[in-house]
Every structure is written in structure tokens, then in C-alpha cells.
Write a protein that holds these residues in place. Structure first.
Motif, PDB file in Angstrom:
ATOM      1  N   PHE A  25      -8.988   4.165  -5.136  1.00  0.00           N
ATOM      2  CA  PHE A  25      -9.602   3.393  -4.050  1.00  0.00           C
ATOM      3  C   PHE A  25      -8.774   3.544  -2.789  1.00  0.00           C
ATOM      4  CE2 PHE A  25      -6.741   0.816  -6.538  1.00  0.00           C
ATOM      5  CZ  PHE A  25      -5.914   0.246  -5.583  1.00  0.00           C
ATOM      6  N   THR A  26      -9.343   3.139  -1.659  1.00  0.00           N
ATOM      7  CA  THR A  26      -8.602   3.136  -0.398  1.00  0.00           C
ATOM      8  C   THR A  26      -8.422   1.703   0.079  1.00  0.00           C
ATOM      9  OG1 THR A  26     -10.612   3.371   0.926  1.00  0.00           O
ATOM     10  CG2 THR A  26      -9.477   5.405   0.326  1.00  0.00           C
ATOM     11  N   THR A  27      -7.278   1.458   0.702  1.00  0.00           N
ATOM     12  CA  THR A  27      -6.988   0.155   1.296  1.00  0.00           C
ATOM     13  C   THR A  27      -5.799   0.309   2.232  1.00  0.00           C
ATOM     14  OG1 THR A  27      -6.766  -2.212   0.835  1.00  0.00           O
ATOM     15  CG2 THR A  27      -5.418  -0.710  -0.501  1.00  0.00           C
ATOM     16  N   THR A  28      -5.426  -0.788   2.870  1.00  0.00           N
ATOM     17  CA  THR A  28      -4.294  -0.781   3.788  1.00  0.00           C
ATOM     18  C   THR A  28      -3.134  -1.593   3.211  1.00  0.00           C
ATOM     19  OG1 THR A  28      -5.000  -2.785   4.929  1.00  0.00           O
ATOM     20  CG2 THR A  28      -5.861  -0.681   5.777  1.00  0.00           C
ATOM     21  N   HIS A  29      -1.946  -1.359   3.756  1.00  0.00           N
ATOM     22  CA  HIS A  29      -0.792  -2.173   3.370  1.00  0.00           C
ATOM     23  C   HIS A  29      -1.044  -3.637   3.712  1.00  0.00           C
ATOM     24  CE1 HIS A  29       1.486   1.683   3.321  1.00  0.00           C
ATOM     25  NE2 HIS A  29       2.104   1.066   2.334  1.00  0.00           N
ATOM     26  N   GLY A  30      -1.718  -3.870   4.835  1.00  0.00           N
ATOM     27  CA  GLY A  30      -2.014  -5.240   5.249  1.00  0.00           C
ATOM     28  C   GLY A  30      -2.881  -5.980   4.248  1.00  0.00           C
ATOM     29  N   LYS A  31      -3.916  -5.306   3.744  1.00  0.00           N
ATOM     30  CA  LYS A  31      -4.793  -5.938   2.745  1.00  0.00           C
ATOM     31  C   LYS A  31      -4.033  -6.220   1.455  1.00  0.00           C
ATOM     32  CE  LYS A  31      -9.037  -3.860   4.504  1.00  0.00           C
ATOM     33  NZ  LYS A  31     -10.077  -2.856   4.253  1.00  0.00           N
ATOM     34  N   LEU A  32      -3.208  -5.251   1.028  1.00  0.00           N
ATOM     35  CA  LEU A  32      -2.406  -5.460  -0.182  1.00  0.00           C
ATOM     36  C   LEU A  32      -1.421  -6.608   0.012  1.00  0.00           C
ATOM     37  CD1 LEU A  32      -1.662  -1.783  -1.256  1.00  0.00           C
ATOM     38  CD2 LEU A  32      -3.016  -3.465  -2.522  1.00  0.00           C
ATOM     39  N   ALA A  33      -0.766  -6.638   1.166  1.00  0.00           N
ATOM     40  CA  ALA A  33       0.200  -7.699   1.449  1.00  0.00           C
ATOM     41  C   ALA A  33      -0.482  -9.064   1.416  1.00  0.00           C
ATOM     42  CB  ALA A  33       0.857  -7.454   2.809  1.00  0.00           C
ATOM     43  N   ASN A  34      -1.661  -9.157   2.015  1.00  0.00           N
ATOM     44  CA  ASN A  34      -2.404 -10.411   2.047  1.00  0.00           C
ATOM     45  C   ASN A  34      -2.780 -10.869   0.633  1.00  0.00           C
ATOM     46  OD1 ASN A  34      -3.747 -12.589   3.370  1.00  0.00           O
ATOM     47  ND2 ASN A  34      -5.684 -11.526   3.084  1.00  0.00           N
ATOM     48  N   LEU A  35      -3.298  -9.963  -0.173  1.00  0.00           N
ATOM     49  CA  LEU A  35      -3.672 -10.319  -1.552  1.00  0.00           C
ATOM     50  C   LEU A  35      -2.470 -10.732  -2.386  1.00  0.00           C
ATOM     51  CD1 LEU A  35      -6.332  -7.697  -2.723  1.00  0.00           C
ATOM     52  CD2 LEU A  35      -6.592 -10.168  -2.629  1.00  0.00           C
ATOM     53  N   ALA A  36      -1.344 -10.051  -2.174  1.00  0.00           N
ATOM     54  CA  ALA A  36      -0.144 -10.317  -2.980  1.00  0.00           C
ATOM     55  C   ALA A  36       0.673 -11.491  -2.450  1.00  0.00           C
ATOM     56  CB  ALA A  36       0.731  -9.066  -3.028  1.00  0.00           C
ATOM     57  N   GLY A  37       0.373 -11.937  -1.217  1.00  0.00           N
ATOM     58  CA  GLY A  37       1.170 -13.003  -0.628  1.00  0.00           C
ATOM     59  C   GLY A  37       2.547 -12.528  -0.210  1.00  0.00           C
ATOM     60  N   LEU A  38       2.633 -11.257   0.197  1.00  0.00           N
ATOM     61  CA  LEU A  38       3.908 -10.646   0.566  1.00  0.00           C
ATOM     62  C   LEU A  38       3.810 -10.075   1.981  1.00  0.00           C
ATOM     63  CD1 LEU A  38       4.476  -8.658  -2.745  1.00  0.00           C
ATOM     64  CD2 LEU A  38       5.620 -10.778  -2.082  1.00  0.00           C
ATOM     65  N   SER A  39       4.934  -9.704   2.536  1.00  0.00           N
ATOM     66  CA  SER A  39       4.943  -9.053   3.847  1.00  0.00           C
ATOM     67  C   SER A  39       4.569  -7.580   3.688  1.00  0.00           C
ATOM     68  CB  SER A  39       6.329  -9.156   4.490  1.00  0.00           C
ATOM     69  OG  SER A  39       7.253  -8.328   3.798  1.00  0.00           O
ATOM     70  N   ARG A  40       4.164  -6.965   4.784  1.00  0.00           N
ATOM     71  CA  ARG A  40       3.853  -5.525   4.755  1.00  0.00           C
ATOM     72  C   ARG A  40       5.080  -4.708   4.379  1.00  0.00           C
ATOM     73  NH1 ARG A  40      -0.255  -4.113   9.719  1.00  0.00           N
ATOM     74  NH2 ARG A  40      -1.665  -5.831   9.337  1.00  0.00           N
ATOM     75  N   LEU A  41       6.244  -5.113   4.883  1.00  0.00           N
ATOM     76  CA  LEU A  41       7.476  -4.393   4.552  1.00  0.00           C
ATOM     77  C   LEU A  41       7.762  -4.480   3.055  1.00  0.00           C
ATOM     78  CD1 LEU A  41       9.947  -2.776   5.390  1.00  0.00           C
ATOM     79  CD2 LEU A  41      11.100  -4.943   5.907  1.00  0.00           C
TER      80      LEU A  41
END
Length: 107
Positions: free
Chosen positions: A56-72
Motif C-alpha cells: 500500500f501507499t501512505t505518508t509518514h504523517g498518516k503513519l505517525a498520526n495512527l501510531a500516536g508518534l512523531s514523524r521523526l
């Protein structure tokens, strides 16, 4: 008797137990917490479940938001996941513009 859920009732987010153990083992001595790594893996598997496939495709921002973590944090965890063979990431660009990366969950 408890109410058992039927797999056909809707999308599930499955995590491979072997991968969960691998994450716990790998991040045990890491600067990155095990809970952050597990949250990142859950975010990846949730998106994969929603898409109905392991690529699948996604962004670091979307992953960070779902995980409750920062982009870094996501960026650093994904580098580790790639190194230990949990995920393959194809970074995509169009000229100088960064596009959504393509993720493949590996088993």
C-alpha cells in the motif's frame, strides 16, 4: 459462552506473532521504545488491513498520526523495520516532489 466474532463481519488488523516477537527482541536494547515500535507496526497493519493487501501507499504523517508518534519517530522506526526485514519501502518522487511511499509488509 463468549460471543465469537466472525471474520466476515468487517476488516481486521492482523499482526503476525513472529513479527511482534521480532520487534520486542530487536528494540529491547534500542533507544527506541518497544511500545513505539509496536504502535508503528500496528499502524502499518491497520492500513494494510484497510486496503486488503500487504502492499500500500501512505505518508509518514498518516503513519505517525495512527501510531500516536512523531514523524521523526516513525522515520527512525521504519529504518529499523527495513533493516530487520519487517517492511520494504519504495520511496517515490516526481521531480523534486516527494510522493507517498509504497510499503510492503514482509512475513
Amino acid at each position: 459462552m463468549p460471543n465469537l466474532r466472525n471474520i466476515d463481519e468487517g476488516p481486521w488488523a492482523w499482526q503476525e506473532k513472529q513479527i511482534l516477537r521480532q520487534i520486542r527482541f530487536h528494540f529491547e536494547e534500542s533507544k527506541i521504545s518497544i511500545s513505539s515500535a509496536l504502535a508503528a507496526y500496528m499502524a502499518l497493519t491497520e492500513i494494510a488491513s484497510n486496503m486488503g493487501r500487504n502492499k500500500f501507499t501512505t505518508t509518514h504523517g498518516k503513519l505517525a498520526n495512527l501510531a500516536g508518534l512523531s514523524r521523526l519517530s516513525i522515520f527512525n522506526i521504519l529504518k529499523e523495520f527495513e533493516a530487520i526485514g519487517i517492511v520494504s519501502i519504495k520511496r517515490r518522487k516526481e521531480g523534486k516532489l516527494n510522493l507517498e511511499s509504497e510499503y510492503t509488509l514482509l512475513g
